[in-house]
Design a protein around this motif. Structure first.
Motif, PDB file in Angstrom:
ATOM      1  N   GLN A 159       0.850  -1.189   0.000  1.00  0.00           N
ATOM      2  CA  GLN A 159       0.000   0.000   0.000  1.00  0.00           C
ATOM      3  C   GLN A 159       0.885   1.239   0.000  1.00  0.00           C
ATOM      4  O   GLN A 159       1.821   1.342   0.788  1.00  0.00           O
ATOM      5  N   ILE A 160       0.576   2.160  -0.889  1.00  0.00           N
ATOM      6  CA  ILE A 160       1.297   3.429  -0.961  1.00  0.00           C
ATOM      7  C   ILE A 160       0.266   4.542  -0.870  1.00  0.00           C
ATOM      8  O   ILE A 160      -0.728   4.530  -1.600  1.00  0.00           O
ATOM      9  N   VAL A 161       0.482   5.494   0.023  1.00  0.00           N
ATOM     10  CA  VAL A 161      -0.404   6.642   0.176  1.00  0.00           C
ATOM     11  C   VAL A 161       0.447   7.901   0.076  1.00  0.00           C
ATOM     12  O   VAL A 161       1.500   7.996   0.700  1.00  0.00           O
ATOM     13  N   VAL A 162      -0.021   8.861  -0.714  1.00  0.00           N
ATOM     14  CA  VAL A 162       0.666  10.131  -0.876  1.00  0.00           C
ATOM     15  C   VAL A 162      -0.350  11.236  -0.634  1.00  0.00           C
ATOM     16  O   VAL A 162      -1.452  11.199  -1.187  1.00  0.00           O
ATOM     17  N   ALA A 163       0.009  12.203   0.193  1.00  0.00           N
ATOM     18  CA  ALA A 163      -0.850  13.360   0.453  1.00  0.00           C
ATOM     19  C   ALA A 163      -0.092  14.613   0.043  1.00  0.00           C
ATOM     20  O   ALA A 163       1.134  14.695   0.204  1.00  0.00           O
ATOM     21  N   HIS A 164      -0.832  15.585  -0.488  1.00  0.00           N
ATOM     22  CA  HIS A 164      -0.180  16.794  -0.979  1.00  0.00           C
ATOM     23  C   HIS A 164      -1.123  17.979  -0.833  1.00  0.00           C
ATOM     24  O   HIS A 164      -2.314  17.869  -1.100  1.00  0.00           O
ATOM     25  N   GLY A 165      -0.599  19.096  -0.387  1.00  0.00           N
ATOM     26  CA  GLY A 165      -1.379  20.324  -0.357  1.00  0.00           C
ATOM     27  C   GLY A 165      -2.026  20.618   0.976  1.00  0.00           C
ATOM     28  O   GLY A 165      -1.546  20.226   2.028  1.00  0.00           O
TER      29      GLY A 165
END
Length: 108
Positions: A44-50
């Protein structure tokens, strides 16, 4: 390259962000922030931005909660129909065949 040229490139990038990056996607779609998750082959890969909240400036984090409302119905229907197209699902088969935990408990 000299330092001045690097600074010009960085400044140009800030004005015209690459749409393939998180900052570029947010800018080109007028979205303050987003989180993306991918689950593949047991990873599982999660990326958050902003920004998660433009009023407070709170950052978007990997565990930021979202209110989905009725969107989940459309997402579920789309995923089910994709499995149907792939021949992995038959709409005439009872759901308990695919998900045994949905079986009704025996009445007492």
């Amino acid at each position: 390259m000299d330092g001045g040229r690097h600074e010009q490139q960085r400044t140009a990038h800030r004005r015209n962000p690459d749409p393939r990056t998180g900052r570029g996607l947010r800018a080109s779609n007028h979205v303050p922030g987003f989180a993306v998750g991918v689950y593949h082959a047991g990873e599982q890969i999660v990326v958050a931005h902003g920004t998660a909240n433009i009023a407070t400036g709170a950052p978007m984090l990997e565990d930021t909660g979202f209110l989905f409302g009725s969107v989940t119905k459309v997402m579920t229907t789309t995923l089910v129909l994709q499995q149907l197209e792939r021949g992995l699902l038959d709409l005439g088969t009872p759901v308990v065949w695919y998900l045994p935990e949905f079986a009704a408990s025996p009445s007492s």
